[in-house]
Scaffold this active site. Sequence first.
Site, mmCIF file in Angstrom:
data_model
loop_
_atom_site.group_PDB
_atom_site.id
_atom_site.type_symbol
_atom_site.label_atom_id
_atom_site.label_comp_id
_atom_site.label_asym_id
_atom_site.label_seq_id
_atom_site.Cartn_x
_atom_site.Cartn_y
_atom_site.Cartn_z
ATOM 1 N N ARG A 142 -25.327 -8.992 20.705
ATOM 2 C CA ARG A 142 -25.165 -10.296 20.050
ATOM 3 C C ARG A 142 -25.783 -11.424 20.878
ATOM 4 N NH1 ARG A 142 -20.844 -14.285 18.832
ATOM 5 N NH2 ARG A 142 -20.871 -14.695 16.618
ATOM 6 N N ILE B 191 -23.851 -18.808 13.604
ATOM 7 C CA ILE B 191 -23.707 -17.358 13.519
ATOM 8 C C ILE B 191 -22.205 -17.110 13.402
ATOM 9 C CG2 ILE B 191 -23.865 -17.264 16.054
ATOM 10 C CD1 ILE B 191 -24.875 -14.447 15.924
ATOM 11 N N SER B 192 -21.785 -16.305 12.440
ATOM 12 C CA SER B 192 -20.361 -16.085 12.190
ATOM 13 C C SER B 192 -19.703 -15.401 13.373
ATOM 14 C CB SER B 192 -20.166 -15.209 10.952
ATOM 15 O OG SER B 192 -20.727 -15.821 9.822
ATOM 16 N N GLN B 193 -18.380 -15.553 13.476
ATOM 17 C CA GLN B 193 -17.649 -14.887 14.554
ATOM 18 C C GLN B 193 -17.737 -13.368 14.348
ATOM 19 O OE1 GLN B 193 -13.740 -16.543 12.681
ATOM 20 N NE2 GLN B 193 -13.174 -14.953 14.125
#
Length: 223
Positions: free
Chosen positions: A44, A70-72
């Site tokens: 990530r 960016i999503s968790q």
Amino acid sequence: MGSMLERKNHDSLDQARERMLRHDLRGRDITDPEVLRVMAEVPREEFVPSEERWRAYGNGPLPIGEGQTISQPYIVALMTQVLRVNRDCEVLEVGTGSGYQTAVLARLAKRVFTIERSLDLSAAAQAVLKKLGIDNVEFRVGDGSCGWPEERTFDRIILTAAVPEFPQPLVAQLAEAGVIVAPVGQTSVQELVVAEKHHGKLIENHVCGCRFVRLIGQHGFFD
Ligand code: SAH
């Protein structure tokens, strides 16, 4: 050979990734072994700005430029899990963003078709996926709320930006028995909704509350 500092940063990112898997994914309701495997594999830190690398495995959203996030990790894993992606699936993703969710999907699916309205974000995502050697992805720049710009259907469709309702062109491009997932809602807080298409109709299930940036487009929100 890397410097000692690089080595140290590398070790702490490995530890942070381990913690994310144990605490934020397995510790909650992420149980699909394939989803967990891929979340462990995709780095990530490659998808976030360099000054955020050290935070890459925290369970929060991070800025990726152009006011987007960016999503968790938990939400990425959850959306992937409810989508039930397998090696035979052709997946359409609306909202490429950093390309992190794209990479996770690409490791599970036959092929991913991803569309992003920002040329700069799409270009950056393409560069990261190329660097990681992920080559089963097709990128487009445009309004994904209008669907993929060719006449065809997809086994799975995922929207990573919020919509007032499932955009009709996307429902039309979902294959029979296909699955679609999206954050649906009128306000800044939405419901994550997963739906299966049977005899042309969607059967919906609510997953949880969520908070996404808005999808800007003809079948989304106005700019
Ligand atoms: N899945 C991404 C998160 C992206 S945030 C990740 O893992 O990083 C949502 C993205 O949707 C943003 O990049 C935004 O530019 C994009 N977007 C918004 N409206 C869109 C539209 N109509 N078509 C395609 N992309 C759109």
